[in-house]
Structures are given as C-alpha cells and as structure tokens.
Motif scaffolding. Structure first.
Motif, short mmCIF file in Angstrom:
data_model
loop_
_atom_site.label_atom_id
_atom_site.label_comp_id
_atom_site.label_asym_id
_atom_site.label_seq_id
_atom_site.Cartn_x
_atom_site.Cartn_y
_atom_site.Cartn_z
N LEU A 165 0.88 -1.27 0.02
CA LEU A 165 0.04 0.19 0.01
C LEU A 165 0.84 1.34 0.12
O LEU A 165 0.65 2.25 -0.54
N ALA A 166 1.88 1.33 0.72
CA ALA A 166 2.69 2.31 0.81
C ALA A 166 3.45 2.72 -0.61
O ALA A 166 3.62 3.73 -0.95
N THR A 167 3.83 1.40 -1.09
CA THR A 167 4.49 1.69 -2.46
C THR A 167 3.55 2.21 -3.53
O THR A 167 3.81 3.08 -4.41
N ALA A 168 2.28 1.58 -3.48
CA ALA A 168 1.22 2.19 -4.23
C ALA A 168 0.95 3.63 -4.17
O ALA A 168 1.03 4.54 -5.09
N LEU A 169 0.80 4.23 -2.81
CA LEU A 169 0.55 5.45 -2.65
C LEU A 169 1.65 6.31 -3.05
O LEU A 169 1.63 7.60 -3.47
N HIS A 172 1.50 6.81 -6.75
CA HIS A 172 0.52 7.83 -7.10
C HIS A 172 0.74 9.19 -6.84
O HIS A 172 0.38 10.13 -7.70
N GLU A 173 1.67 9.33 -5.83
CA GLU A 173 1.96 10.90 -5.46
C GLU A 173 3.10 11.21 -6.31
O GLU A 173 3.09 12.51 -6.90
N ALA A 174 3.82 10.43 -7.02
CA ALA A 174 4.71 10.84 -7.98
C ALA A 174 4.24 11.23 -9.23
O ALA A 174 4.69 11.81 -10.00
N GLN A 175 3.16 10.40 -9.58
CA GLN A 175 2.25 10.69 -10.75
C GLN A 175 1.70 12.01 -10.74
O GLN A 175 1.54 12.72 -11.58
N VAL A 176 1.07 12.31 -9.67
CA VAL A 176 0.39 13.48 -9.47
C VAL A 176 1.44 14.73 -9.44
O VAL A 176 1.03 15.84 -9.89
N ALA A 177 2.42 14.69 -8.84
CA ALA A 177 3.52 15.64 -8.83
C ALA A 177 4.21 15.91 -10.25
O ALA A 177 4.34 17.04 -10.38
N ARG A 178 3.99 14.94 -11.03
CA ARG A 178 4.37 15.17 -12.47
C ARG A 178 3.25 15.37 -13.30
O ARG A 178 3.24 15.46 -14.68
N ASP A 198 0.13 1.70 -15.54
CA ASP A 198 1.53 1.95 -15.16
C ASP A 198 1.76 1.86 -13.57
O ASP A 198 2.97 1.30 -13.13
N ALA A 199 1.00 2.53 -13.04
CA ALA A 199 0.95 2.24 -11.45
C ALA A 199 0.94 0.87 -10.90
O ALA A 199 1.74 0.47 -10.12
N MET A 200 -0.05 0.09 -11.75
CA MET A 200 -0.15 -1.13 -11.01
C MET A 200 1.10 -2.09 -11.57
O MET A 200 1.61 -3.03 -10.70
#
Length: 263
Positions: A165-169, A172-178, A198-200
C-alpha cells in the motif's frame, strides 16, 4: 492519517500491558453477546460498551475508531438494506411497493436487526484490533498451539500488505507531482487508465523485488521453520477481567429484564 494508525494506537494504548488472552476473552464475550441477544437492548448495549471501552478506558482516539469502522459500516448498511428490501413475491397489505421491490414492517425489522448485530459485533472486534498490536496477537496464537509456519505466513502477509500500500501511494503521489491527472479533455479517461496500468505494473514489480530481498535476507539468517521473537511476560489483570465480566453480565441482565417486561 498514517497508514499504520491502528498499530500506532495499539502500541500506545494502556491496554497493551494487559494479557492478550484476557483482551480476547472480553472481546469474544461481547461478540457472542452481540450475536445471541436481540438488537434491543442487547446489541445497542454491546455497541455502547465497546465504544466506551475503546475510546474511554483504552484511550484510543475517536478518529482512529471512525477510520477503522467506516469500511465495514458501508458493507453492513448494504447488507442490511438487502435484507430489508424484498424483490418479488406477494407484498403484504401494509407494504411500501416500488416496482418489483417492497418493504413491510417485518422485513424492515429483520434488516435493522441484522444491521444492529453487525455493528455491535464489528465494534467488539475493533476493541481488540485497536488495543492489541499484530505482533502480540500472533505471538499469543503461537503460544496457543497454532503452527509456527502459519503464524509466520500471517505476519509476513500483514507486513507486506502495508509495504504494498505504501508503494502504491508513493507511485500515485509521484504521478500527481508530474501532473499526471492535470490534462482535461477528450483523452482524459484514456490517460487515467494508462496511468493506472503503469502504477499497477510498477507496484507489482517493486513488490516482487522486495519479496525476493526478504527471502534472501531470511536465508542469510539461517531461517528454517519459524522466526523467533522476544515475548513480553505480562502479569494477570483481575480488575480488567472482572470489569469485562460485569459489563457482559449487565447486558444479559438488561436483555432478560426487557423480555420480562415486554408481554
């Protein structure tokens, strides 16, 4: 809120000094009472006692209990509604009919009763979950005779779920930051689907690498059958057991009194 809020609350709770078996006994007694007594006053009393014990005596923050109780509450509401609403058949004269579905006093009482039993039982289990770290519970299960490999598998699964879960979050935060979700327009849905894929993929690859490193670490430490951990010896708490037994007895007394009063 922190991902491990339940474990954080359990580690800091004053109930951690109490033996796991005693907490399991009180929580299990409340759970059985919730299952065997009528919705009123049994389940209502059990739910109130579980909340009072958890947030009052155990000093668990109310927001932690709300966070843990919200997902099962949604499930219980859906389940109670499915019991309350009848599809097909012949509705009773006093039923409220909407197309093929109908609700009458009997089905409504049945649905509310199922919902009340579920709420009381869930709160009883959460009283144990929010006051007992998983490591203490697994060690107690192993002392009670549960095979060590099963306990190890449960412990590893529990820890890896949080890592996953921590890895998935983080991804996701990295994708939002980009600015992964910034564009708006006709291709927004396709872009979101591609980002989710891509995240999965990244999450599964990272989880695979972490599990491989974990296996290598266990082999390097000479792992054979089980992971030995240091256990803490706790003294008995007669006061805790007595208060729990008195609370359960009071609920049963209230139920019996209500049955005597009700004709």
């Amino acid at each position: 809120m922190h991902l491990t809020a339940l474990d954080d609350a359990a580690w800091s709770s004053p109930w951690r000094r109490i033996r796991v078996g005693e907490k399991v006994a009180v929580s299990g007694a409340l759970l059985l009472t919730a299952l065997l007594t009528p919705a009123w006053p049994g389940c209502v009393a059990v739910a109130c006692l579980a909340v009072a014990f958890t947030c009052g005596w155990a000093r668990i923050p109310a927001r932690v209990l709300v966070m843990a109780f919200t997902p099962p509450l949604v499930f219980l509401m859906v389940g109670g509604l499915s019991v309350m609403v009848v599809i097909g058949g012949t509705p009773s004269p006093d039923a409220a009919v909407l197309g093929p579905a109908w609700v009458d006093a009997v089905s409504m009482e049945r649905g509310l009763s199922a919902f009340a039993h579920g709420v009381a039982g869930t709160l009883s289990l959460l009283m144990l979950a929010t006051t007992t770290p998983m490591s203490d519970l697994l060690a107690w299960l192993q002392r009670r005779g549960v095979p060590a490999p099963l306990v190890d598998v449960a412990a590893l699964k529990y820890r890896l779920l949080w890592v996953l879960l921590a890895t998935a979050l983080a991804i996701h935060e990295a994708q939002v930051a980009r600015l992964g979700d910034a564009p708006r327009g006709p291709g927004r849905l396709q872009r979101r689907l591609r980002l989710a894929a891509d995240a999965m993929g990244s999450t599964l690859i990272r989880a695979w690498h972490r599990s491989a490193r974990l296996q290598a670490g266990l082999e390097g430490r000479g792992y054979t059958d089980d992971l030995r951990t240091i256990t803490t010896t706790r003294v008995a708490s007669p006061r805790f057991v007595a208060v729990g037994a008195f609370a359960v007895a009071a609920v049963w007394a209230a139920v019996l009194a209500a049955q005597v009063v009700t004709p």
